[in-house]
Design an enzyme around this catalytic site. Structure first.
Site, mmCIF file in Angstrom:
data_model
loop_
_atom_site.group_PDB
_atom_site.id
_atom_site.type_symbol
_atom_site.label_atom_id
_atom_site.label_comp_id
_atom_site.label_asym_id
_atom_site.label_seq_id
_atom_site.Cartn_x
_atom_site.Cartn_y
_atom_site.Cartn_z
ATOM 1 N N THR A 133 0.822 -1.214 0.000
ATOM 2 C CA THR A 133 0.000 0.000 0.000
ATOM 3 C C THR A 133 0.854 1.261 0.000
ATOM 4 O OG1 THR A 133 -1.526 1.253 1.402
ATOM 5 C CG2 THR A 133 -0.096 -0.278 2.533
ATOM 6 N N GLU A 135 0.238 3.578 1.917
ATOM 7 C CA GLU A 135 0.199 4.107 3.288
ATOM 8 C C GLU A 135 1.520 3.927 4.027
ATOM 9 O OE1 GLU A 135 -3.221 3.525 5.653
ATOM 10 O OE2 GLU A 135 -4.584 3.567 3.949
ATOM 11 N N TYR A 159 -2.034 -0.470 10.912
ATOM 12 C CA TYR A 159 -2.153 -1.162 9.610
ATOM 13 C C TYR A 159 -0.938 -0.848 8.740
ATOM 14 C CZ TYR A 159 -3.394 -1.620 4.668
ATOM 15 O OH TYR A 159 -3.362 -1.905 3.327
ATOM 16 N N LYS A 163 2.064 -3.335 7.305
ATOM 17 C CA LYS A 163 2.355 -3.522 5.880
ATOM 18 C C LYS A 163 3.816 -3.135 5.594
ATOM 19 C CE LYS A 163 -0.082 -4.620 2.993
ATOM 20 N NZ LYS A 163 -0.485 -5.976 2.479
HETATM 21 P P1 NAD Z 1 -9.822 -7.395 2.079
HETATM 22 O O1 NAD Z 1 -9.851 -7.100 3.542
HETATM 23 O O2 NAD Z 1 -11.033 -7.137 1.257
HETATM 24 O O3 NAD Z 1 -9.437 -8.924 1.837
HETATM 25 C C1 NAD Z 1 -8.445 -9.575 2.578
HETATM 26 C C2 NAD Z 1 -8.593 -11.074 2.336
HETATM 27 O O4 NAD Z 1 -7.556 -11.745 3.061
HETATM 28 C C3 NAD Z 1 -9.919 -11.645 2.852
HETATM 29 O O5 NAD Z 1 -10.464 -12.529 1.906
HETATM 30 C C4 NAD Z 1 -9.526 -12.388 4.118
HETATM 31 O O6 NAD Z 1 -10.380 -13.496 4.409
HETATM 32 C C5 NAD Z 1 -8.116 -12.844 3.769
HETATM 33 N N1 NAD Z 1 -7.300 -13.079 4.964
HETATM 34 C C6 NAD Z 1 -7.154 -12.258 6.043
HETATM 35 N N2 NAD Z 1 -6.333 -12.833 6.944
HETATM 36 C C7 NAD Z 1 -5.922 -14.017 6.411
HETATM 37 C C8 NAD Z 1 -5.054 -15.040 6.855
HETATM 38 N N3 NAD Z 1 -4.425 -14.967 8.035
HETATM 39 N N4 NAD Z 1 -4.859 -16.101 6.055
HETATM 40 C C9 NAD Z 1 -5.485 -16.209 4.855
HETATM 41 N N5 NAD Z 1 -6.336 -15.262 4.397
HETATM 42 C C10 NAD Z 1 -6.542 -14.179 5.157
HETATM 43 O O7 NAD Z 1 -8.567 -6.599 1.526
HETATM 44 P P2 NAD Z 1 -8.334 -5.887 0.122
HETATM 45 O O8 NAD Z 1 -8.855 -4.520 0.205
HETATM 46 O O9 NAD Z 1 -8.767 -6.786 -0.954
HETATM 47 O O10 NAD Z 1 -6.746 -5.794 0.137
HETATM 48 C C11 NAD Z 1 -5.959 -6.861 -0.387
HETATM 49 C C12 NAD Z 1 -4.498 -6.494 -0.259
HETATM 50 O O11 NAD Z 1 -4.250 -5.286 -0.964
HETATM 51 C C13 NAD Z 1 -4.041 -6.232 1.170
HETATM 52 O O12 NAD Z 1 -2.748 -6.748 1.312
HETATM 53 C C14 NAD Z 1 -4.026 -4.720 1.297
HETATM 54 O O13 NAD Z 1 -3.078 -4.309 2.246
HETATM 55 C C15 NAD Z 1 -3.631 -4.330 -0.110
HETATM 56 N N6 NAD Z 1 -4.085 -3.012 -0.573
HETATM 57 C C16 NAD Z 1 -5.408 -2.667 -0.499
HETATM 58 C C17 NAD Z 1 -5.834 -1.451 -1.018
HETATM 59 C C18 NAD Z 1 -7.281 -1.033 -0.979
HETATM 60 O O14 NAD Z 1 -7.586 0.100 -1.328
HETATM 61 N N7 NAD Z 1 -8.206 -1.905 -0.606
HETATM 62 C C19 NAD Z 1 -4.897 -0.583 -1.598
HETATM 63 C C20 NAD Z 1 -3.550 -0.956 -1.644
HETATM 64 C C21 NAD Z 1 -3.167 -2.181 -1.150
HETATM 65 O O1 DAU Z 2 -4.157 3.912 0.366
HETATM 66 C C1 DAU Z 2 -4.358 2.541 0.258
HETATM 67 C C2 DAU Z 2 -5.216 2.087 1.407
HETATM 68 O O2 DAU Z 2 -6.535 2.547 1.141
HETATM 69 C C3 DAU Z 2 -5.219 0.562 1.595
HETATM 70 O O3 DAU Z 2 -3.939 0.148 1.939
HETATM 71 C C4 DAU Z 2 -6.214 0.166 2.686
HETATM 72 O O4 DAU Z 2 -6.283 -1.246 2.774
HETATM 73 C C5 DAU Z 2 -7.572 0.701 2.329
HETATM 74 O O5 DAU Z 2 -8.493 0.414 3.363
HETATM 75 C C6 DAU Z 2 -7.497 2.208 2.103
HETATM 76 O O6 DAU Z 2 -7.233 2.909 3.329
HETATM 77 P P1 DAU Z 2 -7.983 4.263 3.710
HETATM 78 O O7 DAU Z 2 -7.935 4.445 5.166
HETATM 79 O O8 DAU Z 2 -7.516 5.374 2.857
HETATM 80 O O9 DAU Z 2 -9.475 3.849 3.204
HETATM 81 P P2 DAU Z 2 -10.912 4.089 3.834
HETATM 82 O O10 DAU Z 2 -11.901 3.671 2.786
HETATM 83 O O11 DAU Z 2 -11.046 3.501 5.181
HETATM 84 O O12 DAU Z 2 -10.970 5.667 3.968
HETATM 85 C C7 DAU Z 2 -10.766 6.522 2.849
HETATM 86 C C8 DAU Z 2 -10.804 7.951 3.362
HETATM 87 O O13 DAU Z 2 -12.144 8.251 3.795
HETATM 88 C C9 DAU Z 2 -9.930 8.202 4.574
HETATM 89 O O14 DAU Z 2 -9.414 9.517 4.495
HETATM 90 C C10 DAU Z 2 -10.886 8.097 5.754
HETATM 91 C C11 DAU Z 2 -12.185 8.598 5.177
HETATM 92 N N1 DAU Z 2 -13.413 7.981 5.732
HETATM 93 C C12 DAU Z 2 -13.488 6.628 5.782
HETATM 94 C C13 DAU Z 2 -14.619 6.016 6.273
HETATM 95 C C14 DAU Z 2 -14.710 4.504 6.362
HETATM 96 C C15 DAU Z 2 -14.465 8.793 6.120
HETATM 97 O O15 DAU Z 2 -14.400 10.040 6.048
HETATM 98 N N2 DAU Z 2 -15.594 8.187 6.611
HETATM 99 C C16 DAU Z 2 -15.719 6.827 6.716
HETATM 100 O O16 DAU Z 2 -16.757 6.339 7.184
#
Ligand code: NAD
Ligand code: DAU
Length: 367
Positions: A133, A135, A159, A163
């Site tokens: 990420t 972050e 978090y 990471k």
């Molecule tokens: P998510 O929370 O939707 O999915 C995570 C998945 O991992 C789930 O299916 C969960 O069951 C599985 N999991 C959790 N713990 C586990 C364990 N111990 N063993 C096996 N499986 C396990 O997450 P996401 O948003 O799809 O993110 C996926 C990856 O991408 C993560 O590594 C996250 O850090 C990274 N990432 C996410 C974002 C974002 O915006 N969502 C952005 C950049 C990077």
């Molecule tokens: O930047 C990549 C990251 O983006 C990933 O690594 C994380 O897994 C993913 O969850 C995401 O993190 P953020 O904290 O940026 O995402 P989130 O959707 O939780 O929040 C996005 C922005 O919105 C953040 O500034 C917080 C704000 N927010 C979030 C929620 C859930 C609100 O204002 N209200 C809310 O209810």
């Protein structure tokens, strides 16, 4: 033909990646390892169940012996590591699971790969791709230049710190043991199958249910939004041509403050509701289609502790080296995503029951 172990493949990005890869490389073997935490949902992969070359295993990446046996049994040559605890708010309430899965789990997986790939002759060609990420780089001020691959790590939430630790482990396993690793540090994803605790799906669902739209602080925090399909494409390019030991930043070229994003969602949804009387009937508490507007539901709430102000990605390296550029505009991507949530009401209602509801009730006094 490749044999891929995809960890976390039942989660949001993982499931999108599994479908993306299957459509492009139908002959590859796909082994999904997922613990099915609250965020994992086997139904996300339902259309693949029983199809040749697709295997789903419910299990925890922290179990090194399980990781090893899957690598051997399926002659895995490529690991795509998504599995993680991914929600910042949860990491603030309870960091333990983040340390366990994100750090210890990644370590267990790396150890399994080291054991199998550096001893078995069949794995002369292998790749461990780690999904990370933006972050890990911390927070930017308004005028700071965007994150590059050499921006120093400065993670601010548990978090992000977990990471960052996993990224360092991946790097060290390449440097010390010669494992062929790559890392992508991506910005905020959105799209189908995203759990409605993250900003975009939460806002979509709350608009439909006529619930408050909680905006943290002053709503001025900035994120760089990328459609999950573009992220999958970036991972594909790295798997095809990324250099061993490299890190690539991936972004959507789309910086936006939260309040503007929430307003944009409200406007798109009001247009849908205004045009579609059936939709208003299905969601009687929604505002659009009547005299009120969805944006009236916006509610400024207490800020997230340690809330990073701004993230921004400099995507030059992956563009110049691998030719990757994001192609989905936020307008188009949001409209598509809203359509998906409208067509998949059963999906989001199902994932929002049970443990999720209890968690919200215990941890958010303001909803
Ligand atoms: P998510 O929370 O939707 O999915 C995570 C998945 O991992 C789930 O299916 C969960 O069951 C599985 N999991 C959790 N713990 C586990 C364990 N111990 N063993 C096996 N499986 C396990 O997450 P996401 O948003 O799809 O993110 C996926 C990856 O991408 C993560 O590594 C996250 O850090 C990274 N990432 C996410 C974002 C974002 O915006 N969502 C952005 C950049 C990077
Ligand atoms: O930047 C990549 C990251 O983006 C990933 O690594 C994380 O897994 C993913 O969850 C995401 O993190 P953020 O904290 O940026 O995402 P989130 O959707 O939780 O929040 C996005 C922005 O919105 C953040 O500034 C917080 C704000 N927010 C979030 C929620 C859930 C609100 O204002 N209200 C809310 O209810």
């Amino acid at each position: 033909m490749r044999s891929l172990l995809i960890t976390g493949g039942a989660g949001f990005i993982g499931a999108n990646f599994v479908h993306y890869w299957r459509a492009r490389y139908p002959d590859d073997r796909l082994v999904v390892l997922d613990a099915l935490t609250y965020a994992g949902n086997r139904a996300n992969l339902a259309t693949l169940e029983g199809s040749p070359g697709f295997h789903f295993v419910r299990g925890n990446i922290c179990e090194q012996s399980l990781d090893e046996s899957l690598l051997r049994e399926h002659a895995v040559d490529t690991v795509v590591h998504f599995a993680a605890e991914s929600h910042v708010d949860r990491s603030i309430v309870g960091p333990g699971a983040f340390i366990s899965t994100n750090i210890l789990g990644t370590h267990a997986l790396l150890e399994a790969c080291r054991s199998v790939w550096t001893t078995d002759a069949l794995a002369a060609q292998h790749r461990f791709h780690h999904i990370s990420t933006d972050e890990v780089y911390g927070s930017l001020a308004q005028d700071d230049p965007a994150f590059t691959e050499s921006t120093p790590y400065a993670p601010n939430s548990p978090y992000a710190a977990s990471k960052a630790a996993s990224d360092h482990l991946v790097r060290a396993y390449c440097h010390t043991y010669g494992l062929d690793t790559t890392i992508t540090n991506c910005s905020n994803n959105y799209g189908p199958y995203q759990f409605p605790e993250k900003l975009i799906p939460l806002m979509i669902v709350n608009v439909l249910l006529g619930k408050p739209l909680p905006v943290y602080g002053d709503g001025g925090n900035v994120r760089d939004w990328i459609h999950v399909r573009d992220h999958c494409h970036a991972i594909e390019r790295v798997l095809q041509a990324g250099r061993k030991g490299s890190t690539y930043n991936v972004g959507g070229d789309c910086e936006l403050d939260n309040l503007s994003l929430v307003r944009m969602i409200c406007e798109i949804m009001d247009r849908e509701l205004d045009m579609n009387a059936g939709l208003c009937k299905r969601f009687p508490a929604a505002r659009g289609g009547k005299r009120a507007r969805s944006a009236d539901l916006i509610k400024f709430v207490k800020d997230r502790p340690g809330h990073d102000r701004r993230y921004a990605i400099n995507g030059r390296l992956i563009r110049e080296e691998l030719g990757f550029v994001p192609t989905t505009s936020l307008e188009k991507g949001l409209a598509e995503t809203i359509t998906w949530y409208l067509s998949n009401e059963q999906w989001w209602r199902a994932v929002m029951t049970g443990t999720y509801r209890n968690w919200i009730a215990t941890n958010y006094s303001n909803r």
